[in-house]
Design an enzyme around this catalytic site. Structure first.
Site, PDB file in Angstrom:
ATOM      1  N   HIS A  75     -52.709  23.526  46.362  1.00  0.00           N
ATOM      2  CA  HIS A  75     -52.313  24.065  45.059  1.00  0.00           C
ATOM      3  C   HIS A  75     -50.798  23.937  44.868  1.00  0.00           C
ATOM      4  CE1 HIS A  75     -52.206  26.894  41.643  1.00  0.00           C
ATOM      5  NE2 HIS A  75     -51.100  27.335  42.225  1.00  0.00           N
ATOM      6  N   GLU A  76     -50.039  24.373  45.856  1.00  0.00           N
ATOM      7  CA  GLU A  76     -48.575  24.297  45.761  1.00  0.00           C
ATOM      8  C   GLU A  76     -48.095  22.850  45.736  1.00  0.00           C
ATOM      9  OE1 GLU A  76     -46.844  26.781  44.895  1.00  0.00           O
ATOM     10  OE2 GLU A  76     -48.378  28.291  45.252  1.00  0.00           O
TER      11      GLU A  76
ATOM     12  N   HIS B 151     -48.165  21.507  42.313  1.00  0.00           N
ATOM     13  CA  HIS B 151     -46.951  21.828  41.558  1.00  0.00           C
ATOM     14  C   HIS B 151     -45.839  20.826  41.884  1.00  0.00           C
ATOM     15  CE1 HIS B 151     -48.556  25.460  39.899  1.00  0.00           C
ATOM     16  NE2 HIS B 151     -48.589  26.125  41.048  1.00  0.00           N
TER      17      HIS B 151
ATOM     18  N   HIS C 263     -46.504  17.670  40.086  1.00  0.00           N
ATOM     19  CA  HIS C 263     -46.204  17.879  38.667  1.00  0.00           C
ATOM     20  C   HIS C 263     -44.708  17.689  38.422  1.00  0.00           C
ATOM     21  CE1 HIS C 263     -46.830  20.728  34.952  1.00  0.00           C
ATOM     22  NE2 HIS C 263     -46.306  19.576  34.615  1.00  0.00           N
TER      23      HIS C 263
END
Length: 146
Positions: free
Chosen positions: A123-124, A127, A130
């Site tokens: 999940h991190e 980021h 992104h």
């Protein structure tokens, strides 16, 4: 960093693990992951994944420098590159240059990893991707900030 390299490569990025240069990181176990694509360098992800005395027990991504397209005249630093395919789309009179994103993925993972730990890591890292893949003209709106 192996699974993170695989995740980046699945998105068409080349991921090159590296040790930070002397005085480049804040702790001796921090690792560096350089990301690039067919146009050149995209950004740097610092991996600070393990607990240590005095470290905040958290899982987060911190933006050190947002990636963005900038006017070539204002970009005299070697951490920039020119993406040929986006110049006209962003309305630049001349081919723009890209300020590379730099982010820190900070976790406090202890072996053995649980499924939840692994999901949090991915999940991190999402980021981080992104931030690295953002193509904006404002670094303050890149990645998860935009």
């Amino acid at each position: 960093a192996g699974v993170l390299v695989e995740a980046a490569e699945a998105l068409g990025l080349a991921a090159s693990p590296a040790s930070p240069a002397p005085n480049e990181s804040w702790a001796p176990d921090v690792r560096r992951l350089d990301l690039s694509d067919h146009r050149g360098p995209r950004g740097v992800v610092y991996l600070d994944l393990h607990p240590r005395p005095g470290k905040l027990e958290t899982n987060a991504l911190f933006t050190v420098r947002g990636g963005c397209l900038v006017d070539r005249a204002s970009a005299a630093h070697s951490s920039f590159y020119a993406p040929r395919s986006v110049a006209r789309a962003w309305g630049f009179a001349a081919e723009p240059t890209r300020q590379l994103a730099t982010v820190a993925l900070v976790c406090s993972l202890r072996p053995p990893l649980t499924r939840a730990d692994f999901e949090t890591l991915l999940h991190e890292f999402g980021h981080a991707l992104h931030a690295v893949l953002s193509e904006t003209t404002s670094q303050h709106l890149s990645g998860t900030r935009g």
